[in-house]
Design a protein around this motif. Structure first.
Motif, PDB file in Angstrom:
ATOM      1  N   THR A  11       0.852  -1.188   0.000  1.00 59.23           N
ATOM      2  CA  THR A  11       0.000   0.000   0.000  1.00 59.23           C
ATOM      3  C   THR A  11       0.888   1.239   0.000  1.00 59.23           C
ATOM      4  O   THR A  11       1.977   1.228   0.586  1.00 59.23           O
ATOM      5  N   PRO A  12       0.418   2.313  -0.678  1.00 57.09           N
ATOM      6  CA  PRO A  12       1.235   3.526  -0.735  1.00 57.09           C
ATOM      7  C   PRO A  12       1.600   4.073   0.650  1.00 57.09           C
ATOM      8  O   PRO A  12       2.742   4.475   0.871  1.00 57.09           O
ATOM      9  N   ASP A  13       0.664   4.067   1.615  1.00 56.58           N
ATOM     10  CA  ASP A  13       0.999   4.672   2.919  1.00 56.58           C
ATOM     11  C   ASP A  13       2.110   3.917   3.634  1.00 56.58           C
ATOM     12  O   ASP A  13       2.980   4.516   4.245  1.00 56.58           O
ATOM     13  N   LYS A  25       5.708   5.525   4.800  1.00 56.80           N
ATOM     14  CA  LYS A  25       6.085   5.464   6.211  1.00 56.80           C
ATOM     15  C   LYS A  25       7.466   4.833   6.368  1.00 56.80           C
ATOM     16  O   LYS A  25       8.316   5.334   7.097  1.00 56.80           O
ATOM     17  N   ALA A  26       7.673   3.728   5.656  1.00 56.60           N
ATOM     18  CA  ALA A  26       8.961   3.039   5.751  1.00 56.60           C
ATOM     19  C   ALA A  26      10.076   3.901   5.161  1.00 56.60           C
ATOM     20  O   ALA A  26      11.172   3.995   5.721  1.00 56.60           O
TER      21      ALA A  26
END
Lengths: 414, 340
Positions: free
Chosen positions: A77-79, A83-84
């Motif tokens: 997923t894009p989020d 985040k990573a």
């Protein structure tokens, strides 16, 4: 009590990483971002194998400087990818980031790259066209090619040689398969072919009965752009429901997991044409050497490196070659390094690669067909190598941009 | 000053001073993120701890508010984005999402325990799949990107430190409201309903109405945190409201301590730290195991979560006793506290 205190201490220890990362002069910090969770975990693991392979070749050292690698995980997923990446860049202080794996992640990381102008981002294996074709980030490089390019030559081959003139498509519902379907359709439609129906399914779909029931009977072939377990599930259910149409594969549809499976799928996939940036059985010495090196380094990996391992390898290799050219000097925020990267061209296991003005790779693409080899083993035979495929498939860019973003309904040729 | 007030004062000062010592990454991705997650889990804590109702739909309520912000405000995905000013779209998003929460409440309040968990999980899952497949309004798998906090009062709220203080202010307000609400007539009635709904009905209270109103109030909290969450990620997609995210909310509340409002924030802090740093402790392919083991250890060692753990450590040196709220009996999923 002791155990309780230990738990608290373990948590506190994790929290105590407040200290700023040491930025010693003789160390280069690199981040690796791949899907180590979710539906694409196995693919992400193989992607990182490719990255490690390139680093092992130089023994994690460039121009006398040690390369320190930290890894981040996303779940496609894009989020999660952003985040990573944020953690790798802002906390670990990575100056070069390799990743991500999946299409929509790539678009999000490109947007994030714009907020970190002093960090150099190299793609992993994400292959959405939008990532570099529309509002590209000046510090995002993709030496691996995109999903449209990966289809080069397939539409033509299918129309002219296989004689399929009407096709229905089944693909997962996100940016990468949109690119794949567009790459297949552009030449196919131009020659006069028709795509009469398109079906979009969510990633990780288990039940394809409604799609199979709705597939039109009067098509010459079904184009299937599904990955991993999705491909197996669809093909099995299609067989079981008596589907007889010929198949055409996307870049990750007829991979080792499908070819190695038992049962009736085997007979159904023989003769399936597909295209992609790698071909398992290419007999070129560069590819053979790469495969041997991969097998030696990772006995627990796949029998042949996947296109994910290949893409991460190519991008990491590019990062290292350019690093050597600037003598490992990133002290100007990587400005000189990125100039070198954008003019870099080198020989990969699948032939030469160079970048266009959007920093997207121009490389060779393979058209393959599933055939039965010795002892009944199924393999992808190379039919044709299409040289130097660029992002617009050889069209003038202004013309190509008129087609617009690939999506569920674009392009269309009913 | 009571010891309790002193604890709050010290905690407040520490939280205010935190950006002075922490790097922007820690201010934003650990600090602000924990406060947002903690606030979403706080809404669950209020339902579960005070009302005895475990709802797995709180993340969905936050997601509804987030999607509304992207749709009513501006986004860069080229779909909808009405461009309303922030002072209009924020209250509208929160209000609509809270109404959605009340509707979920209407559906769920006549069941209890495991059945309520099932109903709310079903609603959350249905919304997740709907969001993933609806392209006309919610933009399917990709969702909306480029949803950023506004420039207001001359401050760029997207910058880590202003955003942290914004999250802190919201979290503090809801935390205080939860503490106040616990002793309010409504709060006391809700806790009484939790402990003995039959008797409350006999006393003339409208039990379903009390419960639905609790869902509405928890919805306001979750929705406001949802607005912050979409600003934090600067995007929203079905991944934000997946089933895993819904369960994470419950994990955060349970691990932190589901009986008191401070619990969810401790749980969220542990969650954020682990999510970011577990991968550094171990082989990148195994880090989720570490996260699982730590959570398991907390819950095994202390059925009250982190708060219970702190309390036990403190009780080793007995100082005082204050009236603890009666242990709730929310649902099967929430571990019962053993009487010591």
């Amino acid at each position: 009590m002791l155990t309780k205190r230990r738990t608290v201490m373990a948590a506190a220890l994790a929290a105590a990483c407040l200290a700023q990362p040491a930025r010693a002069e003789d160390v280069i910090k690199m981040g690796g971002l791949a899907t180590l969770e979710g539906a694409f975990t196995v693919l992400g693991q193989d992607g990182l194998r490719g990255m490690k392979l390139a680093l092992q070749e130089v023994n994690y050292t460039v121009a006398g400087k040690k390369i320190v690698v930290t890894y981040g995980s996303s779940d496609a997923t894009p989020d999660s990818a952003v985040k990573a990446a944020r953690k790798l860049v802002e906390q670990d202080g990575d100056q070069i980031l390799i990743g991500p794996l999946s299409g929509s992640e790539g678009i999000a990381i490109k947007d994030y790259a714009k907020t970190q102008p002093n960090v150099t981002f190299l793609n992993g294996s994400s292959a959405a066209q939008d990532t570099t074709l529309y509002s590209p980030a000046p510090n995002f490089f993709r030496f691996s090619t995109d999903g449209v390019q990966w289809m080069a030559g397939l539409g033509e081959y299918v129309y002219k040689v296989k004689g399929y003139h009407t096709v229905a498509t089944v693909a997962e519902d996100y940016s990468f398969p949109y690119s794949q379907v567009e790459g297949f359709m552009l030449p196919f439609c131009k020659l006069g072919g028709h795509v009469t129906a398109k079906f979009w399914v969510p990633i990780g779909n288990k039940d394809y009965s409604s799609v199979i029931a709705a597939l039109p009977d009067d098509v010459d072939a079904v184009y299937v752009a599904l990955g991993g377990a999705d491909a197996i599930n669809f093909l099995t259910q299609y067989q079981q429901s008596g589907g007889k149409a010929h198949l055409i594969g996307g870049s990750i549809t007829v991979d080792q997991t499908v070819l190695g499976s038992k049962g009736t799928i085997r007979n159904a996939v023989i003769g399936t044409p597909a295209a992609g940036p790698t071909a398992d059985t290419w007999d070129d010495p560069r590819w053979k050497a790469f495969t041997a090196e991969y097998r030696k380094a990772f006995p627990d990996g796949f029998p042949v490196p996947s296109l994910f391992a290949h893409a991460y390898y190519v991008n990491t290799k590019a990062a290292l070659l350019a690093l050597a050219k600037v003598n490992g000097d990133l002290s100007d925020g990587g400005k000189k390094y990125r100039e070198v990267l954008s003019t870099l061209s080198f020989d990969t296991p699948t032939g030469p690669v160079k970048l266009d003005h959007n920093r997207n790779g121009i490389a060779d693409i393979f058209v393959t067909e599933v055939t039965e080899g010795k002892g009944g083993v199924l393999l992808n035979k190379v039919i044709k190598v299409v040289d130097n495929v660029n992002q617009t498939l050889g069209e003038p860019e202004a013309e190509f941009l008129k087609i617009g973003h690939p999506s569920r309904d674009n392009p269309s040729c009913k | 000053m009571s010891p309790r007030a002193a604890t709050h004062l010290v905690a407040g000062l520490l939280l205010l001073a935190y950006p002075l010592v922490a790097s922007p990454f820690f201010v934003f991705q650990i600090g602000a993120y924990s406060l947002i997650l903690g606030t979403i889990a706080l809404s669950l804590m209020i339902l579960a701890g005070y009302g005895g109702m475990v709802s797995l739909a709180q993340m969905m309520v936050a997601g509804v508010a987030g999607y509304l912000v992207a749709i009513l405000g501006t986004n860069e995905s080229g779909l909808l984005g009405f461009g309303w000013p922030w002072w209009l779209y924020v209250p509208v998003a929160v209000l609509i999402a809270s109404v959605v929460a009340s509707l979920i409440g209407l559906l769920a309040v006549r069941s209890a325990g495991i059945y309520m968990i099932m109903i709310t999980l079903a609603v959350a899952t249905a919304f997740f799949y709907f969001a993933r497949q609806n392209y006309a309004v919610l933009n399917g798998f990709n969702g909306f990107h480029g949803v950023v906090p506004p420039h207001a009062f001359g401050i760029a709220w997207r910058r880590p430190i202003p955003f942290y203080y914004l999250c802190l202010a919201v979290a503090a307000a809801f935390y205080a409201a939860a503490l106040y609400g616990e002793r309010s007539t409504f709060g006391l009635a809700l806790q009484a309903v939790r402990d003995n709904p039959r008797r409350m009905r006999a006393l003339g209270f409208n039990v379903p109405a009390l419960r639905v109103f609790a869902f509405f109030l928890a919805g306001v909290i979750a929705a406001t945190a949802g607005v912050l969450l979409v600003w934090f990620n600067s995007q929203i997609s079905p991944g934000t409201i997946s089933v895993a995210a819904a369960i994470d909310t419950l994990v955060i509340a349970v691990v932190g301590g589901i009986r008191r409002p401070a619990g969810p924030y401790f749980g969220a802090l542990l969650f954020a730290v682990l999510q970011n740093f577990a991968i550094d402790l171990i082989d990148p392919e195994r880090f989720n195991t570490v996260i699982g083991i730590v959570f398991l250890a907390v819950v095994l060692l202390s059925p009250d979560g982190l708060l219970g753990l702190f309390a036990r450590l403190r009780n080793a040196v007995p100082t005082r006793s204050f009236a603890e709220p009666e242990p709730a009996r929310p649902a099967g999923a929430v571990p019962q506290r053993s009487r010591i």
